[in-house]
Design an enzyme around this catalytic site. Structure first.
Site, PDB file in Angstrom:
ATOM      1  N   ASN A  12      64.218  89.681 -80.422  1.00  0.00           N
ATOM      2  CA  ASN A  12      65.610  89.892 -80.684  1.00  0.00           C
ATOM      3  C   ASN A  12      65.974  88.487 -81.485  1.00  0.00           C
ATOM      4  O   ASN A  12      66.211  87.486 -80.689  1.00  0.00           O
ATOM      5  CB  ASN A  12      66.701  90.055 -79.702  1.00  0.00           C
ATOM      6  N   LYS A  41      68.150  87.600 -83.282  1.00  0.00           N
ATOM      7  CA  LYS A  41      69.608  87.255 -83.225  1.00  0.00           C
ATOM      8  C   LYS A  41      69.894  86.645 -84.713  1.00  0.00           C
ATOM      9  O   LYS A  41      69.425  87.210 -85.577  1.00  0.00           O
ATOM     10  CB  LYS A  41      70.075  86.316 -82.081  1.00  0.00           C
ATOM     11  N   HIS A  80      73.687  94.799 -76.575  1.00  0.00           N
ATOM     12  CA  HIS A  80      73.311  93.409 -75.975  1.00  0.00           C
ATOM     13  C   HIS A  80      74.765  92.646 -75.446  1.00  0.00           C
ATOM     14  O   HIS A  80      75.706  92.983 -75.856  1.00  0.00           O
ATOM     15  CB  HIS A  80      73.018  92.820 -77.362  1.00  0.00           C
ATOM     16  N   GLU A 113      75.804  89.746 -75.775  1.00  0.00           N
ATOM     17  CA  GLU A 113      76.636  89.095 -76.890  1.00  0.00           C
ATOM     18  C   GLU A 113      77.562  90.016 -77.633  1.00  0.00           C
ATOM     19  O   GLU A 113      78.482  89.592 -77.959  1.00  0.00           O
ATOM     20  CB  GLU A 113      75.575  88.116 -77.670  1.00  0.00           C
ATOM     21  N   GLU A 138      69.034  92.929 -68.893  1.00  0.00           N
ATOM     22  CA  GLU A 138      68.968  91.541 -69.323  1.00  0.00           C
ATOM     23  C   GLU A 138      70.521  90.905 -68.506  1.00  0.00           C
ATOM     24  O   GLU A 138      71.503  90.959 -68.705  1.00  0.00           O
ATOM     25  CB  GLU A 138      69.404  91.374 -70.795  1.00  0.00           C
ATOM     26  N   GLY A 167      69.361  82.954 -72.708  1.00  0.00           N
ATOM     27  CA  GLY A 167      69.404  81.594 -73.275  1.00  0.00           C
ATOM     28  C   GLY A 167      69.720  80.437 -72.404  1.00  0.00           C
ATOM     29  O   GLY A 167      69.969  79.468 -73.036  1.00  0.00           O
ATOM     30  N   SER A 226      65.237  84.710 -70.989  1.00  0.00           N
ATOM     31  CA  SER A 226      64.414  83.547 -70.744  1.00  0.00           C
ATOM     32  C   SER A 226      62.979  83.892 -70.389  1.00  0.00           C
ATOM     33  O   SER A 226      62.275  83.261 -69.569  1.00  0.00           O
ATOM     34  CB  SER A 226      64.999  82.440 -69.836  1.00  0.00           C
TER      35      SER A 226
HETATM   36  P1  PGA Z   1      66.390  84.657 -74.475  1.00  0.00           P
HETATM   37  O1  PGA Z   1      67.192  85.955 -74.843  1.00  0.00           O
HETATM   38  O2  PGA Z   1      64.961  85.272 -74.416  1.00  0.00           O
HETATM   39  O3  PGA Z   1      66.684  83.655 -75.405  1.00  0.00           O
HETATM   40  O4  PGA Z   1      67.179  84.275 -73.044  1.00  0.00           O
HETATM   41  C1  PGA Z   1      66.969  87.329 -74.475  1.00  0.00           C
HETATM   42  C2  PGA Z   1      68.091  88.148 -75.243  1.00  0.00           C
HETATM   43  O5  PGA Z   1      68.905  87.901 -75.340  1.00  0.00           O
HETATM   44  O6  PGA Z   1      67.527  89.380 -75.419  1.00  0.00           O
END
Ligand code: PGA
Length: 252
Positions: free
Chosen positions: A9, A11, A97, A99, A169, A175, A215
């Site tokens: 992803n 983003k 997601h 976010e 997730e 993140g 992560s």
């Molecule tokens: P990350 O993000 O690997 O940077 O933690 C995962 C995601 O948001 O799908």
């Protein structure tokens, strides 16, 4: 048999030039490897989807969108429809997601609409969900995750449900550099699979891929992916670097 999947992803990262470069690097790196049982998906931003599709032709790299609107078309300034995604060769869309839920107020009810629209247009879905830190601290993680899945997906029939990939997730691990331990991931994935089995039966539950996200890095992917109910990962930060992404793909 369910497939292993590693999805990146991206983003709101990578302009046109960076998109071309990263797709090329990933293509090249996976060419050498035997990926019979693993799917590799990248999800660039909307404006670079057509380029990514073009640049990944005749390779094992698949391209997904990060979001879409629930309506088929109309006066929704700034939005992108399922048909538009299809028209540039996209076959998969990420929905839900954290976010999108946190910054764009996407609710379970809205996501249920998006799910229906995506499936009506024969788009495969990577459906994301996960608890926040407070939920885990209070021991409510299963209740939260269970209700996110039920509210947005359990109106689907078995055949439709098979077009959905799930991505667990935990919000506290996205993140942040903090990862769920392989055991925490396995426990939740087993709970999710049981929830699916209770609703749709074992055949459906066993056929749905459940990805872990939050992560995932080259250093922890192998241990997380070795768990029986973890079928791959949805990768954010580490998906922006071809070497790291390839190392994660190779963790299977
Ligand atoms: P990350 O993000 O690997 O940077 O933690 C995962 C995601 O948001 O799908």
């Amino acid at each position: 048999m369910r497939k292993n999947i590693v999805a990146g992803n991206w983003k709101m990262n990578n302009d046109l030039k960076a998109t071309r470069k990263l797709v090329k690097q990933i293509r090249k790196s996976i060419k050498k490897s035997n990926l019979n049982t693993t799917r590799v998906i990248v999800a660039p931003t909307f404006v670079n989807l057509a380029t990514a599709v073009k640049r990944s032709k005749k390779s094992k790299v698949e391209v997904a969108a990060q979001n879409m609107h629930q309506a088929n078309s109309g006066a929704f300034t700034g939005e992108i429809s399922a048909e538009m995604l299809k028209s540039v060769g996209v076959k998969t869309v990420i929905l839900g997601h954290s976010e999108r839920r946190a910054y764009f107020n996407e609710t379970d009810a809205l996501l249920a609409e998006k799910v229906n629209t995506a499936l009506a247009h024969k788009l495969e879905i990577i459906f994301c969900f996960g608890e926040e830190l407070a939920d885990r601290k209070s021991g409510n993680e299963e209740a939260v995750v269970g209700s996110q899945i039920k509210n947005a997906l359990f109106h689907l029939g078995s055949d439709a449900f098979k077009k959905v990939i799930l991505a667990y997730e935990p919000v506290w691990a996205i993140g942040t550099g903090e990862t769920a331990s392989p055991e925490q991931a396995q426990d939740m994935h087993a709970f999710i699979r049981k929830t699916l089995a209770d609703k749709y039966g074992n055949e459906v539950a066993d056929s749905v891929s459940i990805l872990y996200g939050g992560s995932v890095k080259p250093g922890n992917a192998k241990e997380i992916f070795s768990k029986p109910d973890v079928d791959g990962g949805l990768i954010g930060g580490a998906a922006l670097n071809a070497k790291d992404f390839y190392a994660i793909i190779s963790a299977f």
